[in-house]
Design a protein around this motif. Structure first.
Motif, mmCIF file in Angstrom:
data_model
loop_
_atom_site.group_PDB
_atom_site.id
_atom_site.type_symbol
_atom_site.label_atom_id
_atom_site.label_comp_id
_atom_site.label_asym_id
_atom_site.label_seq_id
_atom_site.Cartn_x
_atom_site.Cartn_y
_atom_site.Cartn_z
ATOM 1 N N LYS A 361 -41.369 -39.550 25.517
ATOM 2 C CA LYS A 361 -40.620 -40.812 25.646
ATOM 3 C C LYS A 361 -39.389 -40.653 26.537
ATOM 4 N N ALA A 362 -38.784 -39.479 26.519
ATOM 5 C CA ALA A 362 -37.573 -39.272 27.312
ATOM 6 C C ALA A 362 -37.853 -39.312 28.803
ATOM 7 N N GLU A 363 -39.105 -39.116 29.213
ATOM 8 C CA GLU A 363 -39.421 -39.026 30.639
ATOM 9 C C GLU A 363 -40.142 -40.255 31.181
ATOM 10 N N VAL A 364 -40.550 -41.140 30.294
ATOM 11 C CA VAL A 364 -41.310 -42.301 30.756
ATOM 12 C C VAL A 364 -40.453 -43.204 31.638
ATOM 13 N N GLY A 365 -39.130 -43.170 31.423
ATOM 14 C CA GLY A 365 -38.240 -44.072 32.155
ATOM 15 C C GLY A 365 -38.309 -43.945 33.666
ATOM 16 N N VAL A 366 -38.793 -42.814 34.183
ATOM 17 C CA VAL A 366 -38.794 -42.629 35.636
ATOM 18 C C VAL A 366 -39.745 -43.604 36.339
ATOM 19 N N ILE A 367 -40.686 -44.180 35.600
ATOM 20 C CA ILE A 367 -41.652 -45.076 36.268
ATOM 21 C C ILE A 367 -41.103 -46.479 36.449
ATOM 22 N N ALA A 368 -40.025 -46.821 35.736
ATOM 23 C CA ALA A 368 -39.535 -48.198 35.771
ATOM 24 C C ALA A 368 -39.117 -48.610 37.174
ATOM 25 N N LYS A 369 -38.366 -47.744 37.838
ATOM 26 C CA LYS A 369 -37.855 -48.086 39.164
ATOM 27 C C LYS A 369 -38.997 -48.290 40.158
ATOM 28 N N ALA A 370 -40.027 -47.447 40.062
ATOM 29 C CA ALA A 370 -41.166 -47.564 40.980
ATOM 30 C C ALA A 370 -41.919 -48.878 40.745
ATOM 31 N N LEU A 371 -42.076 -49.274 39.476
ATOM 32 C CA LEU A 371 -42.782 -50.523 39.184
ATOM 33 C C LEU A 371 -41.973 -51.735 39.640
ATOM 34 N N VAL A 372 -40.662 -51.651 39.474
ATOM 35 C CA VAL A 372 -39.808 -52.766 39.938
ATOM 36 C C VAL A 372 -39.905 -52.895 41.457
ATOM 37 N N ARG A 373 -40.024 -51.751 42.149
ATOM 38 C CA ARG A 373 -40.178 -51.803 43.614
ATOM 39 C C ARG A 373 -41.435 -52.579 44.013
ATOM 40 N N LEU A 374 -42.488 -52.457 43.225
ATOM 41 C CA LEU A 374 -43.743 -53.153 43.556
ATOM 42 C C LEU A 374 -43.621 -54.668 43.414
ATOM 43 N N LEU A 375 -42.576 -55.132 42.704
ATOM 44 C CA LEU A 375 -42.421 -56.581 42.531
ATOM 45 C C LEU A 375 -41.999 -57.269 43.823
ATOM 46 N N ARG A 376 -41.698 -56.481 44.856
ATOM 47 C CA ARG A 376 -41.364 -57.078 46.157
ATOM 48 C C ARG A 376 -42.614 -57.241 47.018
#
Length: 1110
Positions: A361-376
């Motif tokens: 769980k401590a490492e899952v956060g790294v994917i958030a920024k990449a997924l937000v980038r795809l929203l563009r």
């Protein structure tokens, strides 16, 4: 191979670039018109002895194909040139044959010996093209030849040819599944390949053929992890999906000890984990979720603070074995993390789902920024990403909270994107950010998009349910909306207020009074029914108003909708039980009106209520308990996200997107309770190869890297062997001009005898190799590989050198050969010319104990097919690949004198004419004599119906089966197509009659487009029927499966859970067919079909109702 541009011809040439292409009369000429003289001209050019004319003709033909024109009538003229000496012509001929070999199977079979010769061509592109054409001929009789060709190509020196062999494996498996065992051997060999070009393709073949053979993956697991960064994007997606499922079966869950003491107590600090180190997981899960980055990159101060708390935890809680992450688990996470920066949305999504399912769980956060980038990105990509973010944000809310503003809604977003963003904002709302979220929602309510406004009001209701302190604020805001001019906004607000009031009814008597006053103005049935239910349920809070509301509703009872009438009866019954003095006569009046209502549900409810509440001598025991039945306390409704239970599907899969299990989907395995043996992934390297490898590498490392223009060397992980270096070395070796990678040369240099084991060597290539050795310390094997293809054009040789530079397969093979056979015996195969048919005793060379791979699902295959095809929706074909009709008998064995003929509707576009229905005809010879000359006779067809005949089947041996494809244009009618099936001796009259659901093709459209088109097709173009769904047909998956199996329609996204929408077009006229199924929880449903073709609409309604009620 150079691309063929659009060529302008002297003889009536084509439109040049930028010029419009005009439709021509058949006699007027023009390159791409149906001018038979032009085709004769091309045939003459192909029959000449001049290579230049042949090349020109082939360029024109390939240009025709690129423009979507049908060039199948040129097949005989083209196939003759497959033996042409000119490389350029041969390449284009193979491009043509790959396109048409499946349609013209009989003619392609005549040239099969030429294709076999092509498999031995010096040029790797020709070898690969020959194998591609061979695997495109879907005739069972050549299965043994295809198998030999694939086995030979799997040992080819060119990675490109080996990649093509991997692509051919699923084709052969679909043609003859009995070859599975032999194909698994080939897959096992290709999985040991060190080349990035081959990795993705062979994993895809593995998923198609034997995903259950997990033992094939063990030895290749680390190699696949290390190669992943350099594989092409399509291969990365396939490999990541497969490794996700593999890891779920081989490693322990990193979250299993979250509720226990903090791991790392023994050494007094939280271990951050490395290649072999344990990974610490703190007790407070919420803290980790909200500050994932900080926890992952912890400072020394944090560690010092953590040490004290751990000691106290250790004293308070019993000792438990700390979780230690398997080094291979860590290797997978470490090697996939850089791919979050990939330019491909599919790769980023694949890594995101891997981290979500596998990472602590401590490492899952790294994917958030990449997924937000795809929203563009484009709206289609946004839709898929937001579906997955909505699911993730329910369990990992803290991960996306820093990016809350990225989910704010723009006015230009499509409705389905707006609703998904709204879902994410609602999931992320907490006591800290709720003021900001509610301010956003206030703005959204003023939108012109009514579906979006309704969803916003529901979102406000969910926020009020989840966060107690803003419940009153939300309720007051919704009450203010009751004065809105828009009736739909008011109606939705009433429905949400009703749900909120159920939580604290005693405190909100004034709101109930305010709602009671709205009964004169609100006309939306659902809203009126909600108000009446509230007044009846809490009539003790409004004792004066409730009877007056009943009086007003009794006056308008006959004009109300059914749902409102039922609530009026309920209100009357509840008031009769609590205030019978004032409402006795009113109740009797309402029940009398309902007794004679047209709807039987209302009549039944009235009779039942009268017997229950009015005491009589004949009244049963139930009437004594009427108050308990009608006024029982009811639990408040729980407003939940529609994405709450979607995480049981693998994220990023088509099944997750549809919330229904698609064909080919494999469930994500559960974590094992005990870790399987990790030693199965260890690769044994014999000592006698290790020593020489290391010595030679020391000699060559310095000069090699000095030539690579500052390229940094490979980063070797602690658990990788020398084989894992292949990919990182490949970039610099491609610049040095050699044909093989440096890591391959390390092994090849050990023994010069290895060169003699190659059947494709020549004296010239040996001299070449020696020359290169004197200039630079590069082994002779490099010279051989590069010089063997020097006669090909520059582009092909360049591409070959790039591809072969990554190859390391030969590093393993010669080692095992050297131990078994003396060098002199390896020269023999080089001098003998081997035909494919002579290779029955061929056995692939044994490979070192490098290992194979296994475990995967075909769901990703389905996903990728869905993403790379045309706009036409894939949902129906994936949920029901075959129509509900199944195989139909066309000719019985007795009537056909031993010839059995069946047919099926394949639902695939017919290549000859998109307006035709593709029908697969299955022939089987059950007689003792061969049947010759199977073809279609002159058909006698009704007006408008036409047939595209299948190619003649020359001979069908006893016991043999064959399948042909024919196209029939039914002209949007269910009239039967009558024609003759002829053999050399007999004629059989047969007919094919299509179900109405096979006369259409699926269409993808948004919800707004659906409603817009539906609005145009009202009145006589709309057919509505009511039905009762059985208990077995109330889940989303079953309903969608039954509808799409009955009719070839595509599903349309829908904002409400009880409504299903499907869209399609008729094949001939292209008329829209829109189908809506409104299913109620009790099983009652309403089916609506809108179409210009009223006959088709009527028949479709009948067929769908029959399918749903069976």
């Amino acid at each position: 191979m150079s691309a063929a541009p659009a060529y302008s011809e002297d003889k009536g040439g084509s439109a040049g670039p930028g010029e419009p292409e005009y439709g021509h009369d058949p006699a007027s000429g023009g390159i791409f018109s149906s001018d038979y003289k032009r085709h004769d001209d091309l045939k003459e050019m192909l029959d000449t002895n001049k290579d230049s004319l042949k090349l020109e003709a082939m360029k024109r033909i390939v240009a025709m194909i690129a423009r979507g024109k049908n060039a199948s009538d040129l097949f005989p003229a083209v196939v003759k040139n497959v033996a042409c000496k000119n490389i350029e012509v041969k390449k284009l001929v193979y491009v043509y044959l790959v396109r048409y070999a499946e349609e013209q199977q009989d003619l392609a079979l005549l040239s099969i010996s030429t294709f076999q010769r092509g498999l031995k061509d010096p040029n790797q592109l020709i070898r690969a093209s020959a194998l591609r054409v061979l695997s495109s001929i879907r005739v069972p009789i050549i299965v043994p030849i295809m198998m030999l060709a694939i086995k030979e190509a799997a040992s080819d020196m060119s990675p490109y040819v080996r990649k093509t062999a991997a692509h051919a494996i699923p084709k052969l498996y679909s043609l003859d599944s009995d070859q599975k065992d032999q194909l698994i051997e080939v897959i096992e060999k290709l999985l040991a390949d060190k080349t990035t070009l081959v990795a993705g393709s062979v994993v895809m073949a593995f998923e198609e053929v034997c995903p259950e053979r997990i033992d094939l993956i063990h030895k290749n697991y680390r190699k696949l992890c290390n190669l992943l960064i350099d594989v092409e994007e399509w291969g990365q997606v396939v490999i990541i999906s497969m490794l996700t499922r593999y890891a779920r079966t081989q490693f322990l869950s990193p979250t299993q000890n979250v509720s226990g003491p903090r791991p790392g107590i023994a050494d007094g600090r939280v271990s951050q984990g490395g290649a072999h180190g344990p990974v610490g997981l703190p007790v407070q899960e919420s803290l980790l979720e909200e500050n994932a980055e900080k926890a992952f990159y912890g400072s020394e101060e944090d560690e010092a603070k953590g040490a004290g708390s751990e000691e106290t935890a250790a004293a308070a809680l019993p000792a438990r074995k700390p979780y230690i992450m398997d080094p291979d688990h860590r290797l997978l996470l470490r090697n996939t993390k850089p791919l979050l920066q990939s330019r491909s949305a599919a790769v980023v999504m694949a890594v995101a789902q891997l981290y979500f399912h596998l990472a602590p769980k401590a490492e899952v956060g790294v994917i958030a920024k990449a997924l937000v980038r795809l929203l563009r990105s484009h709206s289609e990509v946004q839709y898929v990403v937001l579906q997955n973010v909505a699911t993730m944000s329910i369990k990992r809310r803290g991960m996306f909270e820093p990016y809350l503003k990225s989910f704010y809604i723009r006015s230009t977003d499509p409705t389905q994107i707006k609703i998904l963003k709204l879902e994410v904002l609602t999931n992320l709302a907490n006591e800290t950010n709720i003021p900001t979220v509610l301010r956003e929602f206030q703005t959204y309510i003023r939108s012109m998009d009514k579906d979006f406004v309704a969803a916003t009001i529901q979102a406000i209701g969910r926020c009020a349910t989840n966060i107690g302190r803003v419940r009153d604020t939300c309720l007051n805001g919704l009450v203010q909306l009751l004065s809105n001019r828009d009736e739909l906004v008011v109606a939705e607000s009433v429905v949400v207020i009703k749900k909120l009031l159920q939580m604290q009814p005693a405190q909100h008597g004034e709101i109930i009074k305010h709602l009671a006053k709205l009964t004169d103005n609100i006309q939306v049935p659902m809203a009126r029914a909600s108000i009446l239910w509230l007044i009846g349920e809490y009539c003790e809070h409004v004792p004066r108003i409730a009877p007056d509301v009943l009086r007003k509703m009794a006056k308008s009872f006959t004009a109300e909708e059914d749902i409102v009438k039922l609530q009026v009866i309920n209100l009357a019954a509840k008031l009769y039980l609590t205030n019978s003095k004032q409402t006795k006569l009113l109740t009797q009046y309402v029940l009398s009106l309902a007794k004679y209502d047209q709807n039987y549900d209302i009549r039944d409810r009235a009779r039942f209520t009268r017997q229950l509440i009015v005491p009589s001598e004949q009244g049963g025991a139930l009437s004594r308990h009427a108050k308990k039945l009608f006024l029982a306390p009811k639990p408040a409704p729980v407003l939940e996200s529609s994405f709450k239970d979607r995480d049981h599907f693998q994220l990023g899969s088509l099944s997750h997107l549809l919330n229904a299990k698609a064909t080919g989907y494999q469930e994500l395995p559960d974590w094992p309770e005990e870790a399987p043996d990790p030693s199965v992934r260890n690769v044994e390297v014999p000592e006698w190869t290790k020593c020489s490898n290391r010595e030679k590498r020391k000699e060559k490392e310095k000069p090699f890297y000095s030539d690579s223009e500052g390229e940094s060397g490979p980063t070797e992980s602690a658990d990788s062997d020398p084989e894992s270096e292949s990919e990182s070395d490949s970039k610099s070796s491609s610049e040095s001009g050699s044909g093989e990678s440096s890591s391959e040369s390390d092994n090849e240099d050990q023994d010069e005898d290895e060169e003699k084991g190659r059947g494709s060597e020549s004296e010239q290539s040996e001299e070449d190799g020696k020359r290169k050795t004197t200039k630079k310390k590069v082994p002779e094997g490099k010279g051989e590989a590069s010089s063997s293809d020097e006669d090909s054009d520059s582009s092909s040789s360049t591409s070959e050198s790039e591809m072969t530079s990554e190859s390391e397969e030969e590093q393993l093979e010669p080692a095992s050969w050297r131990r078994k056979t003396p060098p002199s015996s390896k020269r023999a195969p080089a001098t003998k010319e081997i035909s494919l048919l002579d290779l029955e005793d061929f056995t692939p060379p044994s490979v070192q104990p490098v290992s194979p791979p296994a475990i995967v699902s075909t769901s990703l295959a389905a996903d990728l097919e869905g993403l790379t095809l045309t706009d036409s929706t894939l949902v129906p074909s994936l949920l029901s690949p075959v129509s509900r009709v199944g195989r139909q008998e066309l000719l019985h064995r007795v009537a056909g004198e031993g010839l059995v003929v069946d047919y099926t509707f394949s639902r695939q576009p017919f290549s000859g004419d998109p307006h035709m229905v593709s029908v697969h005809i299955h022939f089987s010879n059950s007689s003792d004599t061969p049947i010759k000359g199977l073809h279609v006779g002159t058909p006698k067809l009704p007006a408008g119906i036409s047939i595209q005949e299948f190619p003649e089947i020359e001979s069908l041996a006893p016991g043999e089966t064959a399948t042909a494809v024919m196209g029939i244009n039914f002209c949007d009618s269910t009239q039967a197509a009558n024609f003759q099936l002829c053999t050399q001796t007999r004629q059989f009259y047969v007919s094919i009659q299509p179900p109405v659901g096979e006369l259409m093709a699926p269409v993808f459209m948004s919800e707004n487009e659906f409603k817009k088109e539906q609005g145009k097709l009202m009145g006589m173009n709309e057919i509505t029927e009511k039905l009762m769904l059985p208990d077995t047909c109330r889940s989303d998956h079953i309903v969608v499966q039954k509808v799409t199996a009955t009719a070839n329609l595509g599903r349309v996204p829908c904002g409400t859970s009880d409504e299903y929408r499907f869209a399609g077009r008729t094949l001939t006229s292209g008329s829209l067919v829109l189908l809506t199924l409104d299913a109620r929880p009790a099983g009652a449903a309403q089916l609506t079909v809108n179409s210009e073709k009223m006959v088709i609409g009527t028949m479709l309604v009948k067929d769908v109702i029959q399918a749903l009620t069976q």
